[in-house]
Scaffold this active site. Structure first.
Site, PDB file in Angstrom:
ATOM      1  N   HIS A   1      -7.267  -5.297   1.911  1.00 20.22           N
ATOM      2  CA  HIS A   1      -6.089  -4.872   2.680  1.00 20.22           C
ATOM      3  C   HIS A   1      -5.563  -6.065   3.477  1.00 20.22           C
ATOM      4  CE1 HIS A   1      -6.834  -0.431   2.323  1.00 20.22           C
ATOM      5  NE2 HIS A   1      -8.038  -0.892   2.027  1.00 20.22           N
TER       6      HIS A   1
ATOM      7  N   ASP B   1       0.850  -1.197   0.000  1.00 15.76           N
ATOM      8  CA  ASP B   1       0.000   0.000   0.000  1.00 15.76           C
ATOM      9  C   ASP B   1       0.889   1.252   0.000  1.00 15.76           C
ATOM     10  OD1 ASP B   1      -3.200   0.582   1.000  1.00 15.76           O
ATOM     11  OD2 ASP B   1      -1.754   2.226   1.180  1.00 15.76           O
TER      12      ASP B   1
ATOM     13  N   ASN C   1     -13.043  -2.622   2.263  1.00 12.73           N
ATOM     14  CA  ASN C   1     -13.967  -1.492   2.359  1.00 12.73           C
ATOM     15  C   ASN C   1     -14.849  -1.498   1.110  1.00 12.73           C
ATOM     16  OD1 ASN C   1     -12.615  -0.636   4.714  1.00 12.73           O
ATOM     17  ND2 ASN C   1     -11.108   0.497   3.506  1.00 12.73           N
TER      18      ASN C   1
ATOM     19  N   HIS D   1     -10.509  -4.598  -3.880  1.00 14.81           N
ATOM     20  CA  HIS D   1      -9.197  -4.889  -3.284  1.00 14.81           C
ATOM     21  C   HIS D   1      -9.379  -5.258  -1.815  1.00 14.81           C
ATOM     22  CE1 HIS D   1      -9.998  -0.621  -2.599  1.00 14.81           C
ATOM     23  NE2 HIS D   1      -9.318  -0.766  -1.465  1.00 14.81           N
TER      24      HIS D   1
ATOM     25  N   GLN E   1     -14.703   3.006   1.205  1.00 13.27           N
ATOM     26  CA  GLN E   1     -13.971   2.684  -0.027  1.00 13.27           C
ATOM     27  C   GLN E   1     -13.610   3.961  -0.788  1.00 13.27           C
ATOM     28  OE1 GLN E   1     -16.076   0.029  -2.691  1.00 13.27           O
ATOM     29  NE2 GLN E   1     -14.254  -0.346  -3.929  1.00 13.27           N
ATOM     30  N   GLU E   2     -12.319   4.084  -1.095  1.00 13.70           N
ATOM     31  CA  GLU E   2     -11.849   5.260  -1.842  1.00 13.70           C
ATOM     32  C   GLU E   2     -11.499   4.906  -3.272  1.00 13.70           C
ATOM     33  OE1 GLU E   2      -8.729   7.018   0.495  1.00 13.70           O
ATOM     34  OE2 GLU E   2     -10.173   7.770   1.980  1.00 13.70           O
TER      35      GLU E   2
HETATM   36  P1  5GP Z   1      -9.823   1.961   0.288  1.00 16.05           P
HETATM   37  O1  5GP Z   1     -10.427   2.197  -1.069  1.00 16.05           O
HETATM   38  O2  5GP Z   1      -9.885   0.525   0.706  1.00 16.05           O
HETATM   39  O3  5GP Z   1     -10.381   2.870   1.346  1.00 16.05           O
HETATM   40  O4  5GP Z   1      -8.299   2.371   0.242  1.00 16.05           O
HETATM   41  C1  5GP Z   1      -7.509   2.330  -0.921  1.00 16.05           C
HETATM   42  C2  5GP Z   1      -6.076   2.069  -0.528  1.00 16.05           C
HETATM   43  O5  5GP Z   1      -5.297   2.097  -1.708  1.00 16.05           O
HETATM   44  C3  5GP Z   1      -5.479   3.095   0.442  1.00 16.05           C
HETATM   45  O6  5GP Z   1      -4.937   2.404   1.573  1.00 16.05           O
HETATM   46  C4  5GP Z   1      -4.399   3.786  -0.383  1.00 16.05           C
HETATM   47  O7  5GP Z   1      -3.267   4.119   0.387  1.00 16.05           O
HETATM   48  C5  5GP Z   1      -4.078   2.757  -1.456  1.00 16.05           C
HETATM   49  N1  5GP Z   1      -3.656   3.354  -2.723  1.00 16.05           N
HETATM   50  C6  5GP Z   1      -4.299   4.337  -3.415  1.00 16.05           C
HETATM   51  N2  5GP Z   1      -3.632   4.635  -4.556  1.00 16.05           N
HETATM   52  C7  5GP Z   1      -2.544   3.826  -4.581  1.00 16.05           C
HETATM   53  C8  5GP Z   1      -1.466   3.652  -5.508  1.00 16.05           C
HETATM   54  O8  5GP Z   1      -1.385   4.331  -6.539  1.00 16.05           O
HETATM   55  N3  5GP Z   1      -0.517   2.713  -5.207  1.00 16.05           N
HETATM   56  C9  5GP Z   1      -0.596   1.954  -4.079  1.00 16.05           C
HETATM   57  N4  5GP Z   1       0.395   1.053  -3.887  1.00 16.05           N
HETATM   58  N5  5GP Z   1      -1.586   2.081  -3.177  1.00 16.05           N
HETATM   59  C10 5GP Z   1      -2.554   3.000  -3.421  1.00 16.05           C
END
Ligand code: 5GP
Ligand code: ZN
Length: 117
Positions: free
Chosen positions: A101, A30, A86, A99, A93-94
């Site tokens: 974690h 991450d 998420n 995906h 979820q962002e």
């Molecule tokens: P979520 O959508 O589950 O809330 O979080 C997305 C995760 O993807 C976050 O922990 C963020 O740090 C990670 N992330 C977002 N963009 C990138 C990227 O370009 N490269 C990597 N390795 N991780 C990413």
């Protein structure tokens, strides 16, 4: 999906070292780790979230989780891990590309996620 960062990584348009991969999933570190070794298991195909992903991919998903942790576990000497997914905005979820974690843990590391007691 042109503007999806995980599709760009999946297609090699953005180059990121892979921890492990099989036919339908790969794992990477991450970019903003919450704990040492925080990694992501990502679908190679663009599914928006767990509901969008075919259930038939479950075996390969677990294979990627296990092998990713096996590599991280050796590297970091960790003693356990959490798998977190998420889903949807309300679920935090962002990145709208499914995906999971992988959060390596050590005894008494002080890290807490909201499902912890
Ligand atoms: P979520 O959508 O589950 O809330 O979080 C997305 C995760 O993807 C976050 O922990 C963020 O740090 C990670 N992330 C977002 N963009 C990138 C990227 O370009 N490269 C990597 N390795 N991780 C990413
Ligand atoms: Zn995508």
């Amino acid at each position: 999906m042109d503007d999806c960062i995980f599709c760009k990584i999946a297609f090699g348009e953005v180059r990121v070292p892979r921890i492990y991969e099989n036919e339908n999933f790969f794992s990477i570190k991450d970019a903003h780790p919450k704990v040492e070794g925080h990694s992501l298991v990502i679908s190679k195909k663009h599914f928006k979230n767990v509901l969008d992903m075919p259930s038939s991919l479950g075996t390969e998903l677990i294979d990627c989780v296990k092998n990713t942790y096996a590599k991280l576990g050796k590297e970091l000497k960790c003693e356990g891990f959490n798998v977190v997914s998420n889903n949807f905005k309300a679920g935090g979820q962002e990145v709208n590309h499914v995906h999971f974690h992988i959060l390596p843990r050590k005894e008494d590391d002080g890290f807490r996620i909201f499902v912890n007691k």
